[in-house]
Design a protein around this motif. Structure first.
Motif, PDB file in Angstrom:
ATOM      1  N   LEU A   1       0.946  -1.399   0.176  1.00  0.00           N
ATOM      2  CA  LEU A   1      -0.108   0.227  -0.426  1.00  0.00           C
ATOM      3  C   LEU A   1       1.535   1.652  -0.590  1.00  0.00           C
ATOM      4  CD1 LEU A   1      -2.679  -1.125   2.106  1.00  0.00           C
ATOM      5  CD2 LEU A   1      -3.329  -0.707  -0.023  1.00  0.00           C
ATOM      6  N   LYS A   2       1.433   1.071   0.630  1.00  0.00           N
ATOM      7  CA  LYS A   2       2.607   2.337   0.832  1.00  0.00           C
ATOM      8  C   LYS A   2       3.323   2.105  -0.691  1.00  0.00           C
ATOM      9  CE  LYS A   2       5.522   4.010   4.435  1.00  0.00           C
ATOM     10  NZ  LYS A   2       6.984   3.334   5.696  1.00  0.00           N
ATOM     11  N   LYS A   3       3.836   1.797  -0.976  1.00  0.00           N
ATOM     12  CA  LYS A   3       4.341   1.859  -2.747  1.00  0.00           C
ATOM     13  C   LYS A   3       3.822   2.232  -3.907  1.00  0.00           C
ATOM     14  CE  LYS A   3       7.950  -2.321  -2.379  1.00  0.00           C
ATOM     15  NZ  LYS A   3       8.626  -2.832  -2.852  1.00  0.00           N
ATOM     16  N   ASP A   4       2.162   1.864  -3.429  1.00  0.00           N
ATOM     17  CA  ASP A   4       1.055   2.275  -4.048  1.00  0.00           C
ATOM     18  C   ASP A   4       1.334   3.333  -4.190  1.00  0.00           C
ATOM     19  OD1 ASP A   4       0.660  -0.331  -5.419  1.00  0.00           O
ATOM     20  OD2 ASP A   4      -0.810  -0.766  -4.220  1.00  0.00           O
ATOM     21  N   LYS A   5       0.850   3.964  -2.579  1.00  0.00           N
ATOM     22  CA  LYS A   5       0.527   5.818  -2.741  1.00  0.00           C
ATOM     23  C   LYS A   5       2.321   6.402  -3.076  1.00  0.00           C
ATOM     24  CE  LYS A   5      -2.136   6.594   1.735  1.00  0.00           C
ATOM     25  NZ  LYS A   5      -2.316   6.054   3.184  1.00  0.00           N
ATOM     26  N   ASP A   6       2.847   5.934  -2.698  1.00  0.00           N
ATOM     27  CA  ASP A   6       4.003   6.759  -3.336  1.00  0.00           C
ATOM     28  C   ASP A   6       3.974   6.769  -4.602  1.00  0.00           C
ATOM     29  OD1 ASP A   6       5.185   7.192  -0.366  1.00  0.00           O
ATOM     30  OD2 ASP A   6       6.434   5.342  -1.051  1.00  0.00           O
ATOM     31  N   ASP A   7       3.524   5.754  -5.497  1.00  0.00           N
ATOM     32  CA  ASP A   7       4.132   5.502  -7.388  1.00  0.00           C
ATOM     33  C   ASP A   7       2.788   6.688  -7.564  1.00  0.00           C
ATOM     34  OD1 ASP A   7       5.357   3.583  -7.089  1.00  0.00           O
ATOM     35  OD2 ASP A   7       4.617   2.220  -7.567  1.00  0.00           O
ATOM     36  N   ASP A   8       1.376   6.381  -6.560  1.00  0.00           N
ATOM     37  CA  ASP A   8       0.347   7.634  -7.203  1.00  0.00           C
ATOM     38  C   ASP A   8       0.872   8.954  -7.451  1.00  0.00           C
ATOM     39  OD1 ASP A   8      -1.223   5.784  -7.672  1.00  0.00           O
ATOM     40  OD2 ASP A   8      -2.275   5.472  -5.947  1.00  0.00           O
ATOM     41  N   THR A   9       1.917   9.362  -5.395  1.00  0.00           N
ATOM     42  CA  THR A   9       2.197  11.088  -5.659  1.00  0.00           C
ATOM     43  C   THR A   9       2.729  11.157  -6.311  1.00  0.00           C
ATOM     44  OG1 THR A   9       3.965   9.321  -4.253  1.00  0.00           O
ATOM     45  CG2 THR A   9       1.587  11.115  -2.926  1.00  0.00           C
ATOM     46  N   LYS A  10       4.251   9.758  -7.034  1.00  0.00           N
ATOM     47  CA  LYS A  10       4.875  10.366  -8.281  1.00  0.00           C
ATOM     48  C   LYS A  10       4.289  10.683  -9.460  1.00  0.00           C
ATOM     49  CE  LYS A  10       9.072   7.819  -6.041  1.00  0.00           C
ATOM     50  NZ  LYS A  10       9.416   6.699  -6.511  1.00  0.00           N
ATOM     51  N   ALA A  11       3.279   9.994  -9.635  1.00  0.00           N
ATOM     52  CA  ALA A  11       2.709  10.268 -10.807  1.00  0.00           C
ATOM     53  C   ALA A  11       1.829  11.746 -10.955  1.00  0.00           C
ATOM     54  CB  ALA A  11       1.641   8.956 -11.238  1.00  0.00           C
ATOM     55  N   LYS A  12       1.666  12.193 -10.084  1.00  0.00           N
ATOM     56  CA  LYS A  12       0.635  13.126  -9.864  1.00  0.00           C
ATOM     57  C   LYS A  12       1.661  14.168 -10.220  1.00  0.00           C
ATOM     58  CE  LYS A  12      -3.618  11.941  -7.195  1.00  0.00           C
ATOM     59  NZ  LYS A  12      -4.257  11.942  -6.290  1.00  0.00           N
ATOM     60  N   ARG A  13       2.805  14.921 -10.233  1.00  0.00           N
ATOM     61  CA  ARG A  13       3.078  15.416  -9.879  1.00  0.00           C
ATOM     62  C   ARG A  13       4.324  15.464 -11.137  1.00  0.00           C
ATOM     63  NH1 ARG A  13       7.881  14.863  -4.909  1.00  0.00           N
ATOM     64  NH2 ARG A  13       6.365  15.252  -3.298  1.00  0.00           N
TER      65      ARG A  13
END
Length: 159
Positions: free
Chosen positions: A147-159
């Motif tokens: 879940l942490k990795k998915d959140k990190d990936d999502d936040t990176k993708a939004k930037r």
């Protein structure tokens, strides 16, 4: 007035045996038990001698003991020992409670030793339960990491 009051006297008067006579009978009975083949002639001669012994025995005893010879197998006579006779090095006999307590402690120690080695049923059940809990925690830790990795990936993708 009659002896028993208005209602009259019921029963007989009490008759008590002479203590010397009781002692003489007891001695004769003991002699018969010890020597069943002994004749009455010897007991007649010993009665004269034993009467003086009976008097000295009755002086030594106090209270009812002088009148009645008690043969109670449960009664323990107090035997005093001299200090020189007491053997300190001899092992003392344990009472029932003390023996049971020692056995209880030994069995508890044996059980704990087996338990620590994992040989008892309770230990096996505990180890199985611990293995299940360990696996559940590992699975939960993996999920959190995912879940942490998915959140990190999502936040990176939004930037």
């Amino acid at each position: 007035m009659p002896r028993g009051g208005k209602r009259g006297h019921k029963g007989r008067g009490k008759q008590f045996s002479n203590p010397e006579e009781i002692d003489r009978q007891m001695k004769a009975q003991k002699e018969l038990e010890e020597n069943p083949n002994a004749e009455k002639e010897t007991s007649d001669n010993s009665d004269e001698e034993s009467s003086s012994d009976d008097e000295s025995d009755s002086r030594k005893r106090s209270g009812v003991e002088g009148l009645i010879e008690i043969e109670n197998p449960n009664r323990v006579s107090q035997k005093s020992k001299k200090v020189a006779e007491v053997d300190v090095t001899a092992p003392r006999e344990l009472s029932r409670r003390e023996r049971e307590e020692i056995e209880k402690q030994k069995s508890k120690e044996r059980y704990m030793k087996l338990h620590l080695e994992g040989k008892t049923e309770q230990a096996r059940a505990d180890l199985a339960r611990l293995a299940i809990i360990k696996k559940q925690r590992e699975d939960a830790a993996k999920k959190r990491d995912d879940l942490k990795k998915d959140k990190d990936d999502d936040t990176k993708a939004k930037r």
